[in-house]
Enzyme design. Sequence first.
Site, PDB file in Angstrom:
ATOM      1  N   ARG A  87      46.643  48.187  44.047  1.00 40.77           N
ATOM      2  CA  ARG A  87      46.779  47.635  45.396  1.00 40.77           C
ATOM      3  C   ARG A  87      48.257  47.422  45.704  1.00 40.77           C
ATOM      4  NH1 ARG A  87      45.710  42.968  45.605  1.00 40.77           N
ATOM      5  NH2 ARG A  87      44.923  42.551  43.537  1.00 40.77           N
ATOM      6  N   TYR A  94      43.723  55.061  46.414  1.00 37.68           N
ATOM      7  CA  TYR A  94      43.359  54.256  45.239  1.00 37.68           C
ATOM      8  C   TYR A  94      42.586  52.979  45.557  1.00 37.68           C
ATOM      9  CZ  TYR A  94      43.409  52.179  40.698  1.00 37.68           C
ATOM     10  OH  TYR A  94      42.999  51.636  39.504  1.00 37.68           O
ATOM     11  N   LYS A 132      37.934  44.856  49.193  1.00 38.54           N
ATOM     12  CA  LYS A 132      38.870  43.783  49.525  1.00 38.54           C
ATOM     13  C   LYS A 132      39.060  43.679  51.032  1.00 38.54           C
ATOM     14  CE  LYS A 132      39.430  43.256  45.190  1.00 38.54           C
ATOM     15  NZ  LYS A 132      38.923  42.145  44.423  1.00 38.54           N
ATOM     16  N   HIS A 185      36.588  35.558  46.314  1.00 38.80           N
ATOM     17  CA  HIS A 185      36.899  36.499  45.226  1.00 38.80           C
ATOM     18  C   HIS A 185      36.305  35.940  43.935  1.00 38.80           C
ATOM     19  CE1 HIS A 185      40.309  38.890  42.982  1.00 38.80           C
ATOM     20  NE2 HIS A 185      39.183  39.566  43.026  1.00 38.80           N
ATOM     21  N   SER A 212      42.915  38.899  40.187  1.00 31.92           N
ATOM     22  CA  SER A 212      42.684  40.267  39.734  1.00 31.92           C
ATOM     23  C   SER A 212      43.098  40.436  38.273  1.00 31.92           C
ATOM     24  CB  SER A 212      43.488  41.231  40.602  1.00 31.92           C
ATOM     25  OG  SER A 212      43.103  41.068  41.946  1.00 31.92           O
ATOM     26  N   CYS A 223      41.915  39.075  35.630  1.00 30.58           N
ATOM     27  CA  CYS A 223      41.949  37.821  34.871  1.00 30.58           C
ATOM     28  C   CYS A 223      40.594  37.454  34.283  1.00 30.58           C
ATOM     29  CB  CYS A 223      42.487  36.693  35.737  1.00 30.58           C
ATOM     30  SG  CYS A 223      44.246  36.873  36.070  1.00 30.58           S
ATOM     31  N   ASP A 270      32.839  40.464  41.285  1.00 31.77           N
ATOM     32  CA  ASP A 270      34.123  40.421  41.998  1.00 31.77           C
ATOM     33  C   ASP A 270      34.086  39.611  43.294  1.00 31.77           C
ATOM     34  OD1 ASP A 270      36.885  41.371  41.886  1.00 31.77           O
ATOM     35  OD2 ASP A 270      36.421  42.557  43.661  1.00 31.77           O
ATOM     36  N   ARG A 317      40.511  52.304  35.940  1.00 30.48           N
ATOM     37  CA  ARG A 317      39.275  51.622  36.354  1.00 30.48           C
ATOM     38  C   ARG A 317      38.047  52.496  36.145  1.00 30.48           C
ATOM     39  NH1 ARG A 317      39.614  46.230  38.890  1.00 30.48           N
ATOM     40  NH2 ARG A 317      41.839  45.816  38.769  1.00 30.48           N
TER      41      ARG A 317
HETATM   42  P1  GTP Z   1      39.594  42.634  38.915  1.00 36.21           P
HETATM   43  O1  GTP Z   1      38.586  43.728  38.850  1.00 36.21           O
HETATM   44  O2  GTP Z   1      40.984  43.127  39.067  1.00 36.21           O
HETATM   45  O3  GTP Z   1      39.268  41.611  39.960  1.00 36.21           O
HETATM   46  O4  GTP Z   1      39.631  41.948  37.443  1.00 36.21           O
HETATM   47  P2  GTP Z   1      38.665  40.918  36.690  1.00 36.21           P
HETATM   48  O5  GTP Z   1      38.986  39.533  37.114  1.00 36.21           O
HETATM   49  O6  GTP Z   1      37.254  41.356  36.808  1.00 36.21           O
HETATM   50  O7  GTP Z   1      39.147  41.044  35.157  1.00 36.21           O
HETATM   51  P3  GTP Z   1      38.451  41.756  33.897  1.00 36.21           P
HETATM   52  O8  GTP Z   1      37.204  41.045  33.458  1.00 36.21           O
HETATM   53  O9  GTP Z   1      38.339  43.198  34.163  1.00 36.21           O
HETATM   54  O10 GTP Z   1      39.544  41.514  32.758  1.00 36.21           O
HETATM   55  C1  GTP Z   1      40.869  41.925  32.921  1.00 36.21           C
HETATM   56  C2  GTP Z   1      41.597  41.944  31.598  1.00 36.21           C
HETATM   57  O11 GTP Z   1      41.556  40.654  30.986  1.00 36.21           O
HETATM   58  C3  GTP Z   1      40.992  42.911  30.599  1.00 36.21           C
HETATM   59  O12 GTP Z   1      42.022  43.594  29.927  1.00 36.21           O
HETATM   60  C4  GTP Z   1      40.230  42.025  29.656  1.00 36.21           C
HETATM   61  O13 GTP Z   1      40.145  42.588  28.378  1.00 36.21           O
HETATM   62  C5  GTP Z   1      41.029  40.721  29.676  1.00 36.21           C
HETATM   63  N1  GTP Z   1      40.156  39.541  29.460  1.00 36.21           N
HETATM   64  C6  GTP Z   1      39.001  39.258  30.086  1.00 36.21           C
HETATM   65  N2  GTP Z   1      38.431  38.116  29.604  1.00 36.21           N
HETATM   66  C7  GTP Z   1      39.272  37.654  28.653  1.00 36.21           C
HETATM   67  C8  GTP Z   1      39.252  36.499  27.783  1.00 36.21           C
HETATM   68  O14 GTP Z   1      38.340  35.671  27.790  1.00 36.21           O
HETATM   69  N3  GTP Z   1      40.324  36.365  26.940  1.00 36.21           N
HETATM   70  C9  GTP Z   1      41.344  37.272  26.901  1.00 36.21           C
HETATM   71  N4  GTP Z   1      42.343  37.051  26.050  1.00 36.21           N
HETATM   72  N5  GTP Z   1      41.385  38.373  27.703  1.00 36.21           N
HETATM   73  C10 GTP Z   1      40.378  38.559  28.571  1.00 36.21           C
HETATM   74  C1  SPV Z   2      41.303  43.499  42.318  1.00 42.72           C
HETATM   75  O1  SPV Z   2      42.464  43.898  42.286  1.00 42.72           O
HETATM   76  O2  SPV Z   2      40.996  42.285  42.446  1.00 42.72           O
HETATM   77  C2  SPV Z   2      40.202  44.477  42.165  1.00 42.72           C
HETATM   78  C3  SPV Z   2      40.543  45.906  42.122  1.00 42.72           C
HETATM   79  O3  SPV Z   2      39.041  44.083  42.122  1.00 42.72           O
HETATM   80  S1  SPV Z   2      40.830  46.594  43.688  1.00 42.72           S
HETATM   81  O4  SPV Z   2      39.526  47.054  44.209  1.00 42.72           O
HETATM   82  O5  SPV Z   2      41.733  47.726  43.537  1.00 42.72           O
HETATM   83  O6  SPV Z   2      41.363  45.607  44.580  1.00 42.72           O
HETATM   84 MN    MN Z   3      38.931  41.766  42.074  1.00 40.50          MN
END
Ligand code: GTP
Ligand code: SPV
Ligand code: MN
Length: 601
Positions: free
Chosen positions: A86, A216, A225, A245, A267, A269, A294, A385
Amino acid sequence: MKNIAPAIFSPNGIGDAMPQNQSVLDWVREIAALTQTENIFWCDGSERENEFLIEESLKQNVLIELNQKKVPRSYLHRSNPNDVARVEQFTFVCTPTKEEAGPTNNWSEPKETYAKLRGLLKGAMRGRTLFVIPYIMGPPDSPLTKVGFEITDSKYVVLNMRIMTRMGEIAVKRLGDDPNAEWNRGVHSLLDVNPERRFICHFPQDNAIISVGSGYGGNVLLSKKCLALRIGSYLARTQGWMAEHMLILGVESPEGKKHYVAAAFPSACGKTNFAMLIPPKHFKGWKVTTVGDDIAWMQIRDGQLYAVNPENGYFGVVPGTNYKSNPNAMKSIAHDTIYTNVALTDDGDVWWEGKDGKPLAHAFDWRGNDWTPDSKEKAAHPNSRFTTPMRNNPALDPDVEKGEGVPISAIIFGGRRSDTVPLVYQAFDWNHGVYLGATMASETTAAATGAVGQVRRDPMAMLPFCGYNIGDYFQHWLDIGKRLTDPPRIFGVNWFRKGVKGQFLWRGFGENMRVLKWIIDRCEGTGGGLKSPIGWLLSPHDLDLAELDIDHKCVAEILGVDHEEWAKELAEHKKFFDSLGGVVPDELLKQRERVAARFKE
Ligand code: GTP
Ligand code: SPV
Ligand code: MN
């Protein structure tokens, strides 16, 4: 003016979900004329259409076929290396006044912006096909569900939207033929995929989005979003609901008692991972199910907050996903998945940093270049992704289609903080919880372009996604609280505390069940809490650490509140509120004073 609008047709007789609604037809004609295309393809989301588009995409190298034995019906897409995340600096909220967009959004005047975008779109689809994607956001029988139409000249967008939304006839039917019905207009064109001509513009008052110059993810899957959050949050405020979110998960005890929890993390996290959590062995009989990973749309019914997931699939972070960290995600992406910007192995499989199995000797990296373990570059892009249908998730909650939504017992806010913020704490009440969310911060990630690892305030994880003035958004949260007779309890979490050597102090992933268990206990009024100036803390006695190898000193460190660190943190809260230029509701300013006063008690 000469009418150059072409006849509306579908090539090869494929795609016939053409609506009869005059307002949609007029809009499509207008955009077709502007972009000067002769080919209009009405997408119906059918299997036949999907196969046709995949075949075309393979021919044109939009998709790369993977080893169908290893990952059936799955494909790899490589985006332009200048276009991998983004772009917050090129994202605009175009309200009539700058004030309506508020201090946290890039604002741009609607009339001028429309004119600029029209200039860029003029002739942009000449010789190309214009796809019209009808879709709905939300379960088919939900009162919150919205209709959107996205025009795009990217097959990748069509293929992804088919996974991410409920697409085709269902939307055409729901819209009906009322020319005044509410629906979102989204226009997307790749142009020449040039960052200098990349703009993601939102017109909340017109329920319209125009995105150009990118191919993308969140920039172009306009349902996500752009509609579900930026336009969605604007509609939610005017219509009295919430667009957030947040992941939504169900957690069921061995006795069969079930709670639903919504959690806002910025994002990359941990939302997808938390939403698919598998409890550790010690929590035998506990079950976590996914409603959404999400986005949550929430409304009040009988004084309680109910949530639906408006999406139909997951657009999730690939690196770090493996059978240990997230088995449900691994199973979800084992078939019928579009991968973007991961590495390709010599035998046509996908690969990324952190995948299970032996390290590779050779692969093609996300750009298609030769890669070996000695390469300086990562094999998979850090923001690579997967796009996968939610039906693939073995832990999908049975009530995911329930139109009325699921009742939310707890709301959790969490960010990436290497220090200061404890593993978990609970706000004293709703308004204190709003303050907790409004002042949360997180280290930036690869999900957006720009520096990674810098702490920034990200209120409710909505900084890049709130489609109107953040002060009014805070007030909306406070107003919702007044209407709730049984409000969710509000918590803060931080899975990302680091030790002196930079290592994570908490194991995270499945082990987060231990924290979730306390959260559920608190909702039920059974869990103990330690009163602190920032809220109720989890005492080491109330944290179930059975069968977890963790140093007890480390536990005390991550559960506690360091007064010096928090003096700095509170100063940051003040700085943040001050930076918003007077839009912060008095109630939140008072909440800050109360926290500060409690530290002096
Ligand atoms: P968006 O799709 O961008 O909104 O991301 P998200 O909030 O769904 O995050 P996601 O669950 O995909 O995790 C993002 C990154 O954080 C990945 O590399 C995970 O491996 C890492 N991660 C997720 N949960 C944990 C956790 O409990 N501990 C640690 N250390 N890393 C984590
Ligand atoms: C985020 O960035 O919070 C996502 C991925 O979930 S995107 O759809 O690219 O915004
Ligand atoms: Mn997201």
